[in-house]
Design an enzyme around this catalytic site. Structure first.
Site, mmCIF file in Angstrom:
data_model
loop_
_atom_site.group_PDB
_atom_site.id
_atom_site.type_symbol
_atom_site.label_atom_id
_atom_site.label_comp_id
_atom_site.label_asym_id
_atom_site.label_seq_id
_atom_site.Cartn_x
_atom_site.Cartn_y
_atom_site.Cartn_z
ATOM 1 N N ASP A 9 0.823 -1.211 0.000
ATOM 2 C CA ASP A 9 0.000 0.000 0.000
ATOM 3 C C ASP A 9 0.855 1.258 0.000
ATOM 4 O OD1 ASP A 9 -2.163 -1.666 0.166
ATOM 5 O OD2 ASP A 9 -2.942 -0.846 2.051
ATOM 6 N N HIS A 41 3.615 -2.503 3.080
ATOM 7 C CA HIS A 41 3.598 -1.100 2.677
ATOM 8 C C HIS A 41 4.897 -0.704 1.993
ATOM 9 C CE1 HIS A 41 0.458 -1.309 5.717
ATOM 10 N NE2 HIS A 41 -0.070 -0.247 5.147
#
Length: 255
Positions: free
Chosen positions: A62, A206
């Site tokens: 992400d 992430h």
């Protein structure tokens, strides 16, 4: 990146590195180990006799693109030309258009992660819809392809947001395994958390963390030792539990 919310039991967030390991030089035990140990104190796990025999899991990142996107792409390549799904924000795509191109050119899958990374469930309509629409337009203009996957920031979603995604031709994708890399934990802990994933599951990671970057080859090795391969996120006909009380309709399958 997840934060505490009424909708999900996920914790607050913040925002790279690895050296690689090669896929083939694994049989020459002693010498290969010297090269591969650059990412950690232990040798990579032995791979299962039959690759992908036990299925697929999806590796997802992400909050990109970031300045570290090229490092993530290189780490995935060095780990065996692994493909992953990158959920990008529209604002960051405008900041790093060259890294959006890099992801697309290297066969990484690109998803929509909203434009400005807000709590979408607090935006109301049409603001929430416009967050998704604007990002789709940016990514379509940059890559020539509109995203078919959407992940709500922080996992904050509701029926209206899911409908917004559906109207734009996107499947909402949450996760089954949280690496908690955004919590300032070590690479060892990130790897341990990620490898709790089960076949068909989706790992949340992430961009922007050196610890996460270092974890990439070790996660790939750990999956391979279990006969699992990195797969593509695809729609699921049956609901998948993200956390108690929250489900989504996506799973991991062969690319």
């Amino acid at each position: 990146m997840p934060k505490a919310s009424p909708a999900s039991p996920v914790a607050p967030a913040s925002r790279r590195r690895t050296r690689a390991r090669r896929g083939v030089a694994r049989l020459a035990a002693a010498t290969a180990a010297v090269c591969l140990l650059a990412v950690g104190p232990q040798a990579p796990a032995a791979r299962a006799a039959t690759p992908c025999a036990n299925g697929y899991v999806a590796i997802t990142f992400d909050d990109g693109p970031t300045a570290m996107t090229p490092d993530y792409v290189r780490a995935l390549q060095d780990a065996g030309w692994v493909r992953a799904t990158f959920f990008l924000t529209g604002a960051h795509a405008l900041d790093y258009p060259e890294n959006v191109d890099l992801l697309a050119q290297n066969g990484q899958w690109i998803g929509n992660h909203s434009y400005s990374h807000p709590f979408l469930d607090e935006q109301g309509e049409p603001a929430a819809f416009n967050e998704l629409l604007g990002t789709n337009q940016i990514l379509l203009a940059q890559t020539g392809t509109a995203p078919t996957l959407f992940r709500p920031p922080y996992g904050r979603t509701n029926a209206d947001i899911r409908q917004d995604a559906a109207v734009l031709g996107m499947t909402e994708v949450l996760w089954t395994t949280d690496s908690f890399d955004y919590n300032g934990i070590t690479t060892d802990a990130i790897v341990d958390n990620a490898l709790q994933v089960q076949p068909g599951g989706i790992i949340l990671l992430h961009e922007g963390y050196a610890t996460t970057l270092s974890a990439i080859p070790r996660i790939v090795d750990g999956l391979a030792a279990r006969g699992l391969c990195a797969g593509k996120v695809v729609p699921s006909a049956t609901p998948v539990e993200a956390w108690p009380g929250t489900t989504f309709y996506a799973t991991a399958a062969h690319w």
